[in-house]
Design a protein around this motif. Structure first.
Motif, PDB file in Angstrom:
ATOM      1  N   GLU A 133      67.460  50.782  40.258  1.00 37.19           N
ATOM      2  CA  GLU A 133      66.886  50.952  41.602  1.00 37.19           C
ATOM      3  C   GLU A 133      65.394  50.667  41.548  1.00 37.19           C
ATOM      4  O   GLU A 133      64.690  51.193  40.698  1.00 37.19           O
ATOM      5  N   LYS A 134      64.925  49.862  42.498  1.00 36.37           N
ATOM      6  CA  LYS A 134      63.507  49.466  42.471  1.00 36.37           C
ATOM      7  C   LYS A 134      62.558  50.612  42.814  1.00 36.37           C
ATOM      8  O   LYS A 134      61.462  50.694  42.286  1.00 36.37           O
ATOM      9  N   ALA A 160      70.198  51.978  44.511  1.00 37.02           N
ATOM     10  CA  ALA A 160      70.746  53.341  44.605  1.00 37.02           C
ATOM     11  C   ALA A 160      70.663  53.850  46.032  1.00 37.02           C
ATOM     12  O   ALA A 160      70.256  54.981  46.298  1.00 37.02           O
ATOM     13  N   GLY A 161      71.022  52.986  46.994  1.00 47.09           N
ATOM     14  CA  GLY A 161      71.195  53.457  48.372  1.00 47.09           C
ATOM     15  C   GLY A 161      72.481  54.271  48.442  1.00 47.09           C
ATOM     16  O   GLY A 161      73.189  54.440  47.438  1.00 47.09           O
ATOM     17  N   VAL A 212      65.572  44.806  39.954  1.00 45.51           N
ATOM     18  CA  VAL A 212      66.292  43.648  39.419  1.00 45.51           C
ATOM     19  C   VAL A 212      65.626  42.402  39.991  1.00 45.51           C
ATOM     20  O   VAL A 212      65.368  42.322  41.197  1.00 45.51           O
ATOM     21  N   THR A 254      69.102  60.012  60.829  1.00 46.60           N
ATOM     22  CA  THR A 254      68.876  61.403  61.230  1.00 46.60           C
ATOM     23  C   THR A 254      70.152  62.044  61.768  1.00 46.60           C
ATOM     24  O   THR A 254      70.153  63.225  62.086  1.00 46.60           O
ATOM     25  N   THR A 263      77.360  48.579  59.126  1.00 53.58           N
ATOM     26  CA  THR A 263      76.197  49.443  58.910  1.00 53.58           C
ATOM     27  C   THR A 263      76.435  50.881  59.380  1.00 53.58           C
ATOM     28  O   THR A 263      77.396  51.163  60.091  1.00 53.58           O
ATOM     29  N   LEU A 297      64.665  44.825  52.745  1.00 55.61           N
ATOM     30  CA  LEU A 297      65.582  44.546  53.855  1.00 55.61           C
ATOM     31  C   LEU A 297      65.197  43.199  54.463  1.00 55.61           C
ATOM     32  O   LEU A 297      64.047  43.017  54.896  1.00 55.61           O
ATOM     33  N   VAL A 306      79.098  52.674  55.479  1.00 50.31           N
ATOM     34  CA  VAL A 306      78.667  52.306  54.136  1.00 50.31           C
ATOM     35  C   VAL A 306      79.470  53.103  53.089  1.00 50.31           C
ATOM     36  O   VAL A 306      79.810  52.588  52.020  1.00 50.31           O
ATOM     37  N   CYS A 313      67.967  55.873  53.443  1.00 48.46           N
ATOM     38  CA  CYS A 313      68.220  57.296  53.710  1.00 48.46           C
ATOM     39  C   CYS A 313      67.303  58.101  52.790  1.00 48.46           C
ATOM     40  O   CYS A 313      67.749  58.784  51.883  1.00 48.46           O
ATOM     41  N   ALA A 362      66.292  46.868  60.278  1.00 49.38           N
ATOM     42  CA  ALA A 362      66.540  48.235  59.795  1.00 49.38           C
ATOM     43  C   ALA A 362      68.001  48.496  59.448  1.00 49.38           C
ATOM     44  O   ALA A 362      68.305  49.307  58.586  1.00 49.38           O
ATOM     45  N   TRP A 419      59.762  48.302  56.163  1.00 45.99           N
ATOM     46  CA  TRP A 419      61.205  48.270  55.853  1.00 45.99           C
ATOM     47  C   TRP A 419      61.502  47.109  54.911  1.00 45.99           C
ATOM     48  O   TRP A 419      62.270  47.240  53.958  1.00 45.99           O
ATOM     49  N   THR A 474      59.470  47.821  51.304  1.00 50.73           N
ATOM     50  CA  THR A 474      59.856  48.973  50.481  1.00 50.73           C
ATOM     51  C   THR A 474      61.288  48.859  49.973  1.00 50.73           C
ATOM     52  O   THR A 474      61.563  49.122  48.805  1.00 50.73           O
ATOM     53  N   TYR A 475      62.207  48.458  50.865  1.00 52.17           N
ATOM     54  CA  TYR A 475      63.626  48.469  50.470  1.00 52.17           C
ATOM     55  C   TYR A 475      64.240  47.071  50.389  1.00 52.17           C
ATOM     56  O   TYR A 475      65.462  46.940  50.261  1.00 52.17           O
TER      57      TYR A 475
HETATM   58  C1  LIG Z   1      65.384  53.942  61.080  1.00 52.77           C
HETATM   59  C2  LIG Z   1      66.847  54.032  60.740  1.00 52.77           C
HETATM   60  C3  LIG Z   1      67.641  54.967  61.368  1.00 52.77           C
HETATM   61  C4  LIG Z   1      68.993  55.059  61.048  1.00 52.77           C
HETATM   62  N1  LIG Z   1      69.743  56.038  61.631  1.00 52.77           N
HETATM   63  C5  LIG Z   1      71.005  56.246  61.210  1.00 52.77           C
HETATM   64  C6  LIG Z   1      71.702  57.417  61.613  1.00 52.77           C
HETATM   65  O1  LIG Z   1      71.165  58.269  62.310  1.00 52.77           O
HETATM   66  N2  LIG Z   1      72.984  57.580  61.156  1.00 52.77           N
HETATM   67  C7  LIG Z   1      73.584  56.666  60.326  1.00 52.77           C
HETATM   68  O2  LIG Z   1      74.751  56.863  59.954  1.00 52.77           O
HETATM   69  N3  LIG Z   1      72.923  55.560  59.904  1.00 52.77           N
HETATM   70  C8  LIG Z   1      71.650  55.337  60.311  1.00 52.77           C
HETATM   71  N4  LIG Z   1      70.938  54.277  59.831  1.00 52.77           N
HETATM   72  C9  LIG Z   1      71.624  53.272  58.997  1.00 52.77           C
HETATM   73  C10 LIG Z   1      71.773  53.738  57.548  1.00 52.77           C
HETATM   74  O3  LIG Z   1      70.557  54.261  57.094  1.00 52.77           O
HETATM   75  C11 LIG Z   1      72.145  52.555  56.670  1.00 52.77           C
HETATM   76  O4  LIG Z   1      73.269  51.873  57.192  1.00 52.77           O
HETATM   77  C12 LIG Z   1      72.469  52.984  55.237  1.00 52.77           C
HETATM   78  O5  LIG Z   1      71.551  53.931  54.747  1.00 52.77           O
HETATM   79  C13 LIG Z   1      72.469  51.749  54.365  1.00 52.77           C
HETATM   80  O6  LIG Z   1      72.745  52.095  53.032  1.00 52.77           O
HETATM   81  P1  LIG Z   1      72.900  50.964  51.935  1.00 52.77           P
HETATM   82  O7  LIG Z   1      73.357  51.622  50.711  1.00 52.77           O
HETATM   83  O8  LIG Z   1      73.704  49.856  52.475  1.00 52.77           O
HETATM   84  O9  LIG Z   1      71.468  50.281  51.775  1.00 52.77           O
HETATM   85  P2  LIG Z   1      69.993  50.731  51.361  1.00 52.77           P
HETATM   86  O10 LIG Z   1      69.689  52.070  51.864  1.00 52.77           O
HETATM   87  O11 LIG Z   1      69.121  49.629  51.830  1.00 52.77           O
HETATM   88  O12 LIG Z   1      70.029  50.755  49.775  1.00 52.77           O
HETATM   89  C14 LIG Z   1      69.811  49.617  48.985  1.00 52.77           C
HETATM   90  C15 LIG Z   1      68.971  50.001  47.802  1.00 52.77           C
HETATM   91  O13 LIG Z   1      68.739  48.840  47.000  1.00 52.77           O
HETATM   92  C16 LIG Z   1      67.413  48.905  46.509  1.00 52.77           C
HETATM   93  N5  LIG Z   1      67.000  47.554  46.101  1.00 52.77           N
HETATM   94  C17 LIG Z   1      66.711  46.507  46.906  1.00 52.77           C
HETATM   95  N6  LIG Z   1      66.383  45.436  46.171  1.00 52.77           N
HETATM   96  C18 LIG Z   1      66.471  45.814  44.880  1.00 52.77           C
HETATM   97  C19 LIG Z   1      66.243  45.147  43.646  1.00 52.77           C
HETATM   98  N7  LIG Z   1      65.856  43.863  43.586  1.00 52.77           N
HETATM   99  N8  LIG Z   1      66.412  45.836  42.492  1.00 52.77           N
HETATM  100  C20 LIG Z   1      66.808  47.143  42.507  1.00 52.77           C
HETATM  101  N9  LIG Z   1      67.007  47.819  43.652  1.00 52.77           N
HETATM  102  C21 LIG Z   1      66.859  47.162  44.824  1.00 52.77           C
HETATM  103  C22 LIG Z   1      66.633  49.466  47.670  1.00 52.77           C
HETATM  104  O14 LIG Z   1      65.384  49.989  47.267  1.00 52.77           O
HETATM  105  C23 LIG Z   1      67.596  50.538  48.184  1.00 52.77           C
HETATM  106  O15 LIG Z   1      67.378  51.775  47.541  1.00 52.77           O
HETATM  107  C24 LIG Z   1      69.574  54.170  60.106  1.00 52.77           C
HETATM  108  C25 LIG Z   1      68.767  53.227  59.461  1.00 52.77           C
HETATM  109  C26 LIG Z   1      67.415  53.171  59.758  1.00 52.77           C
HETATM  110  C27 LIG Z   1      66.559  52.199  59.013  1.00 52.77           C
END
Ligand SMILES: Cc1cc2nc3c(=O)[nH]c(=O)nc-3n(C[C@H](O)[C@H](O)[C@H](O)COP(=O)(O)OP(=O)(O)OC[C@H]3O[C@@H](n4cnc5c(N)ncnc54)[C@H](O)[C@@H]3O)c2cc1C
Length: 513
Positions: free
Chosen positions: A35-36, A13-14, A250, A59, A473, A432, A478, A44, A437, A426, A429-430
């Motif tokens: 979501e884990k 649930a990212g 999962v 941020t 990214t 990655l 996303v 986020c 990151a 990182w 918890t998530y």
């Molecule tokens: C420190 C930092 C600063 C950043 N700054 C910015 C910024 O200022 N602006 C910007 O636009 N972007 C920024 N980013 C990038 C942005 O945060 C990411 O690109 C975006 O949030 C990624 O979203 P996502 O849905 O791809 O992944 P994720 O946020 O990684 O979501 C994936 C989800 O899957 C879950 N998951 C993983 N494995 C399992 C499993 N086996 N079973 C169930 N659930 C699972 C995780 O817990 C997570 O909730 C930043 C990232 C970081 C780390």
């Protein structure tokens, strides 16, 4: 396939998972999200301790038009879900020689600031912004905003011409150096590639669109912090009928005979699905959730990863004067620091870092008269020989030493609450991969058609959304990924003869897949 063929399980649930879940439900799919962790948002996320609130990862909101499109596509108005505030001035950059520059979208002030550093640079800055604007539009309209079916689809003669126009074939730092002679301005106009976790010396010059979006379109901040974004998407998803299961990891994406049949949860329960959409970090999913016999990840070992972040979340006993909402502190040896992070896999001797003070824009994020501070030090992703229990305190000491030199000698003594997050956190918890990151790197050979696709080449009903799949990214990208995979999955379902009934008043997605 089930009678109706509409059951989609989303893993994670990212921001990507939530946005895609809402869009798919709107198109008529039955969507469940597992979501884990114990809430929405993934990277986020938000941390709250003793009245202090910090965003954990992102941020900065760039490209607000992409956020608006997400809500519009779901028949909503963004302003009913999020209050976006523009941050102006954008940020202040502190150089090692003691000088600083405040960046703003207000042109007269910006001109004065630039001319102070490099006489004559303002005219060239305007030309740089004009190029960035073109790169922004070309990228959004032609590279990032649509699904491609392989390399040949991508490299049509028209696209090749645009690649040259957007300067995707040049390196960012070299390209910026055509506009600015002063090393400080070259650094200030290129460090933005670190938002994607890549070095400006290696990344394509098309990322000149980043300083343009910051300065031309603006840096935005949702009231309540960036965490307001996943909360808004979660609300949207629920309104569309999505079922969300938190604290349910999962353990396996089940595959059999070239298709997925659903997932197995960590507790052993199996959940059947007609399609699985994986939002968990793509390289992690291939390594840990999928059977390599059914879903091989051939390029896995060769792929390059983005940097990670060593984080400090500080609750201060009193306000810290002089800091803006966004502050960048450059270390010495700009070029060498990227070699350290990306090639030597070590923390630079004098690291650059970013300090975020969200209470400048939203004072409710700390108790009255106090500040919440967030420090992000770009560091290598996990690497053998790098022990964060040893390395972390050293990095922390360097941050406070530099802040003392910048006029904040008592900062450490004024800390009321402190939390730390390292590359190991990182990763743990998530999930990655490598604790990276931002996911897979976005160098030339890992963008466009070279980036892992949003559908598995072997398991045809297994899809991906998020930072490590196409297009890339960052929050806006996303969100675009969520739109693209919805198109892809809808096209697949239609091919299977699944009768979808999109919600009334919803335009069926344009199927370009
Ligand atoms: C420190 C930092 C600063 C950043 N700054 C910015 C910024 O200022 N602006 C910007 O636009 N972007 C920024 N980013 C990038 C942005 O945060 C990411 O690109 C975006 O949030 C990624 O979203 P996502 O849905 O791809 O992944 P994720 O946020 O990684 O979501 C994936 C989800 O899957 C879950 N998951 C993983 N494995 C399992 C499993 N086996 N079973 C169930 N659930 C699972 C995780 O817990 C997570 O909730 C930043 C990232 C970081 C780390």
């Amino acid at each position: 396939m089930s009678a109706q063929g509409k059951r989609v399980v989303v893993v994670g649930a990212g921001v990507g998972g939530l946005a895609a879940a809402a869009r798919l439900a709107r198109q008529g799919f039955d969507v469940q999200v597992f979501e884990k962790t114990h809430g929405p948002g993934g990277r986020c996320n938000q941390l709250q301790v003793d009245g202090f609130t910090w965003d954990v990862g992102p941020t900065i909101v760039l490209m607000p038009e992409v956020f608006e499109e997400t809500f519009r596509a779901l028949g909503r108005r963004i302003e009913d879900y999020l209050t976006l505030v523009r941050c102006d001035p954008n940020y202040r950059v502190h150089f090692r020689d003691g000088s600083d520059v405040t960046f703003t979208s207000e042109l007269c002030t910006m001109g004065r600031e630039l001319e102070r550093v490099e006489p004559g640079s303002f005219q060239r800055y305007l030309a740089f912004m004009a190029q960035g604007r073109e790169q922004y539009r070309i990228s959004l309209d032609h590279f990032v905003g649509r699904n491609f079916n392989g390399v040949s689809d991508y490299f049509s003669p028209g696209v090749l011409a645009r690649i040259f126009k957007a300067r995707a074939h040049r390196r960012m730092y070299a390209d910026v150096s055509r506009y600015f002679q002063d090393d400080r301005l070259r650094a200030a106009m290129t460090f933005q590639t670190m938002y994607l976790g890549v070095s400006p010396f290696e990344s394509p010059a098309v990322y000149g669109l980043l300083p343009f979006t910051e300065l031309g379109v603006g840096i935005w901040f949702p009231k309540g912090g960036l965490y307001a974004i996943p909360l808004a998407l979660e609300r949207l998803a629920r309104e569309e009928g999505v079922t969300l299961h938190y604290g349910q990891a999962v353990e396996r994406i089940l595959t059999e005979g070239g298709r997925t049949t659903g997932v197995r949860l960590a507790g052993g329960e199996e959940v059947s699905a007609d399609a699985v959409l994986c939002n968990a970090d793509l390289p992690y999913a291939y390594e840990k959730l999928l059977d390599p016999k059914d879903a091989p990840f051939k390029r896995g070992e060769k792929l390059r990863f983005t940097s990670s972040g060593y984080m400090l979340y500080l609750g201060m006993k009193k306000k810290v004067p002089g800091l803006l909402h966004h502050n960048v502190m450059f270390g010495r040896d700009y070029a060498g620091s990227f070699d350290d992070i990306f090639q030597r896999f070590r923390v630079p001797e004098d690291p650059s870092f970013y300090v975020n003070v969200p209470t400048r824009t939203d004072p409710s994020l700390a108790p009255e008269g106090k500040d919440s501070l967030y420090v992000l030090v770009p560091v290598p992703h996990q690497h053998p020989g790098m022990d964060w229990k040893v390395e972390g305190p050293k990095v922390r000491a360097k941050v406070f030493q530099r802040l003392a030199e910048l006029g904040y000698p008592d900062l450490e003594a004024d800390i009321e609450v402190e939390r730390v997050f390292t590359p190991d956190d990182w990763a743990g918890t998530y999930n990655l991969a490598r604790g990276s990151a931002f996911g897979l790197a976005q160098n030339f050979f890992q963008i466009g058609p070279f980036r892992p696709a949003n559908v598995d080449p072997h398991v045809k009903n297994l899809f991906f959304v998020g930072a490590s799949t196409q297009p890339g990214t960052g929050l806006p990208t996303v969100l675009i990924s969520a739109r693209l995979v919805t198109e892809r999955l809808t096209a697949w379902a239609q091919k299977q003869g699944v009768a979808l009934s999109p919600r009334a008043g919803v335009p069926a997605v344009e199927v370009a897949a």
